[in-house]
Design an enzyme around this catalytic site. Structure first.
Site, mmCIF file in Angstrom:
data_model
loop_
_atom_site.group_PDB
_atom_site.id
_atom_site.type_symbol
_atom_site.label_atom_id
_atom_site.label_comp_id
_atom_site.label_asym_id
_atom_site.label_seq_id
_atom_site.Cartn_x
_atom_site.Cartn_y
_atom_site.Cartn_z
ATOM 1 C CE LYS A 53 -3.859 1.772 2.676
ATOM 2 N NZ LYS A 53 -4.988 1.417 3.760
ATOM 3 C CB SER A 128 -8.069 3.003 2.666
ATOM 4 O OG SER A 128 -7.261 2.526 3.847
ATOM 5 C CB SER A 152 -8.144 0.117 5.202
ATOM 6 O OG SER A 152 -8.899 1.332 5.563
#
Length: 318
Positions: A53, A128, A152
């Site tokens: 990420k 996310s 997330s």
């Protein structure tokens, strides 16, 4: 090369990566190949491509956090998670798209475009850690490391049909990762099987003197634990019981989602696995407690930027 080729072919449509580290990935692959041929095999992640990420720091690699504010930020050190992955011989192939500053669950990003669900590009990936889940689900990387503050890792993993784990707080170091709400931020893996999750968690877990929130307790051999449990379950599936919460989770649920869940329960019953109701107290306090912590800590993290660079935030974040 197969991983990089697949990223090059699919990313223009799926938008799972913000940055691809082709040159360093190829060099790391050559080094891994040489060590393995010399008999210096480091374990199950040696030579395996891993994506991150885009708020997990890699020395010398741009780390945007999905934001305009950090669009040119290049960390000068590796996060602890990246150090441990590299020590295990993993190859970092790139940085995955994310909801801006990990501050939402849709992965709709006004700065870098939204990641697309590989099962239907007209549907959202979830976030996310959306780019991470898309990359794994579409076979652009065998595993990705995401973050989870309020779902997330779990939300995009669910929406994209792969495995995602939010580890126990303190199990995985957060050092070198852009903060959202430090007291509830978590780092964890997204992969295509429980075995892969176990292998990655075993690598990235453990005490870190650079992160005071980590706990100094031994890290189990998760692969062995998983294998031992599977053997026991295969011998006697009726000894395994699944708890189904009564409160909170079904208070507000779409009828189509409930139908899918009921079919899942029927399926596990068909495997000889029993279920039992689980009562959770004080669920009415969950949202107010989370809201105070999440919004309060995020405001503190972003205080200076909100004052000086407010106009560079996306509307749904600010």
């Amino acid at each position: 090369e197969a991983t990089l080729e697949r990223i090059a072919r699919l990313n223009p449509v799926l938008n799972a990566f913000i940055t691809v580290l082709e040159d360093s990935a190829r060099q790391d692959a050559k080094n891994a190949d040489l060590l393995i041929k010399e008999g210096k095999y480091r374990g199950p992640l040696h030579g395996i491509p891993v994506s991150l990420k885009d708020l997990i720091y890699v020395k010398g690699a741009r780390s945007t956090s999905g934001s305009k504010i950090l669009s040119n930020f290049v960390p000068q050190y590796d996060s602890t998670v990246v150090k441990r992955l590299k020590e295990a011989g993993a190859i970092i192939v790139g940085m995955n798209n994310t909801h801006e500053f990990a501050c939402g669950i849709t992965n709709i990003n006004p700065h870098y475009g939204s990641s697309k669900n590989p099962w239907d590009i007209n549907r959202m990936s979830g976030g996310s850690s959306g780019g991470s889940a898309v990359a794994v689900s579409a076979g652009m990387a065998p595993v990705s490391i995401g973050t989870d503050t309020s779902g997330s890792i779990r939300v995009p993993s669910s929406l994209c049909g792969c495995f995602g784990l939010k580890p126990t707080y303190g199990r995985v170091s957060k050092y070198g990762v852009q903060e959202l709400a430090p007291s509830i931020d978590h780092i964890g893996p997204i992969a295509r099987s429980a075995w892969d999750i176990a292998a990655v968690l075993q690598t990235i877990s453990g005490y870190d003197e650079l992160d005071s929130s980590t706990v100094d307790i031994p890290v189990p051999n998760y692969i062995n634990v998983l294998s031992e449990k599977q053997e026991k379950e295969d011998k006697r599936s009726d000894s395994f019981k699944v708890g189904i919460p009564v409160q909170f989770f079904f208070d507000i649920i779409d009828s189509k989602v409930m139908c899918v869940f009921e079919k899942f329960v029927d399926k596990i019953h068909g495997c000889g696995i029993s279920t039992a109701a689980v009562h959770i107290e004080q669920t009415d306090k969950i949202f107010p407690s989370w809201q105070a912590i999440r919004l309060g800590e995020s405001a503190a993290v972003h205080n200076q930027w909100i004052k000086s660079r407010r106009g560079e935030y996306g509307e749904n974040v600010i």
